[in-house]
Write a protein that holds these residues in place. Structure first.
Motif, PDB file in Angstrom:
ATOM      1  N   ASP A  25       2.049   8.160   2.558  1.00  0.00           N
ATOM      2  CA  ASP A  25       1.429   6.967   2.125  1.00  0.00           C
ATOM      3  C   ASP A  25       2.414   5.966   1.622  1.00  0.00           C
ATOM      4  N   SER A  26       2.148   4.639   1.715  1.00  0.00           N
ATOM      5  CA  SER A  26       2.809   3.624   1.258  1.00  0.00           C
ATOM      6  C   SER A  26       3.498   3.593  -0.116  1.00  0.00           C
ATOM      7  N   SER A  27       2.571   4.202  -1.162  1.00  0.00           N
ATOM      8  CA  SER A  27       3.046   4.285  -2.530  1.00  0.00           C
ATOM      9  C   SER A  27       4.205   5.367  -2.301  1.00  0.00           C
ATOM     10  N   GLU A  28       3.950   6.537  -1.577  1.00  0.00           N
ATOM     11  CA  GLU A  28       5.220   7.613  -1.575  1.00  0.00           C
ATOM     12  C   GLU A  28       6.359   6.879  -0.979  1.00  0.00           C
TER      13      GLU A  28
ATOM     14  N   LEU B 287       8.005   4.797  -3.742  1.00  0.00           N
ATOM     15  CA  LEU B 287       8.620   5.643  -4.823  1.00  0.00           C
ATOM     16  C   LEU B 287      10.084   6.317  -4.119  1.00  0.00           C
ATOM     17  N   TRP B 288       9.746   6.654  -2.811  1.00  0.00           N
ATOM     18  CA  TRP B 288      11.073   7.081  -2.456  1.00  0.00           C
ATOM     19  C   TRP B 288      12.305   6.322  -2.204  1.00  0.00           C
ATOM     20  N   ARG B 289      11.920   4.966  -1.953  1.00  0.00           N
ATOM     21  CA  ARG B 289      12.783   3.570  -1.992  1.00  0.00           C
ATOM     22  C   ARG B 289      13.503   3.444  -3.315  1.00  0.00           C
ATOM     23  N   GLU B 290      12.570   3.601  -4.424  1.00  0.00           N
ATOM     24  CA  GLU B 290      13.149   3.108  -5.645  1.00  0.00           C
ATOM     25  C   GLU B 290      13.947   4.097  -6.254  1.00  0.00           C
ATOM     26  N   ASP B 291      13.699   5.557  -5.690  1.00  0.00           N
ATOM     27  CA  ASP B 291      14.618   6.602  -6.293  1.00  0.00           C
ATOM     28  C   ASP B 291      15.826   6.438  -5.369  1.00  0.00           C
TER      29      ASP B 291
END
Length: 104
Positions: A3-6, A9-13
């Motif tokens: 999902d684009s939200s996943e 979140l992965w990019r932010e981490d």
């Protein structure tokens, strides 16, 4: 499929991990070294991804400075020649035109 939200979140981490590694290095590590550190911490990410994220975050590694020589020419006079050597800037006349012996 992710999902684009996943992905977000992965990019932010990932951005947080990259920034932490970059700041811990004193802003000297580039993308290859940051990637190696991330691999050691369990991240599965390529050098190109880290480079792209660093560029987007504006993280640029400092260029290593060339080590400075300890001797500075012109600062003090040369040591006196106590042996009396003659400086020669040409090939020694005895060796001119000769070849070294060939090894059998």
């Amino acid at each position: 499929m992710c999902d684009s939200s996943e992905v977000q979140l992965w990019r932010e981490d990932l951005d947080a991990a990259i920034t932490a590694g970059f700041e811990a290095s004193g802003a000297t590590y580039g993308s290859p070294r940051i990637t190696r550190d991330l691999h050691e911490h369990g991240w599965r990410v390529s050098v190109n991804t880290v480079a792209a994220r660093m560029a987007e975050l504006g993280l640029v590694a400092r260029v290593r400075r060339k080590p400075r020589s300890l001797t500075r020419s012109g600062r003090r006079p040369a040591a006196p020649d106590l042996v009396g050597r003659q400086a020669v800037n040409r090939i020694d006349s005895e060796l001119a035109g000769t070849q070294p012996p060939l090894m059998p």
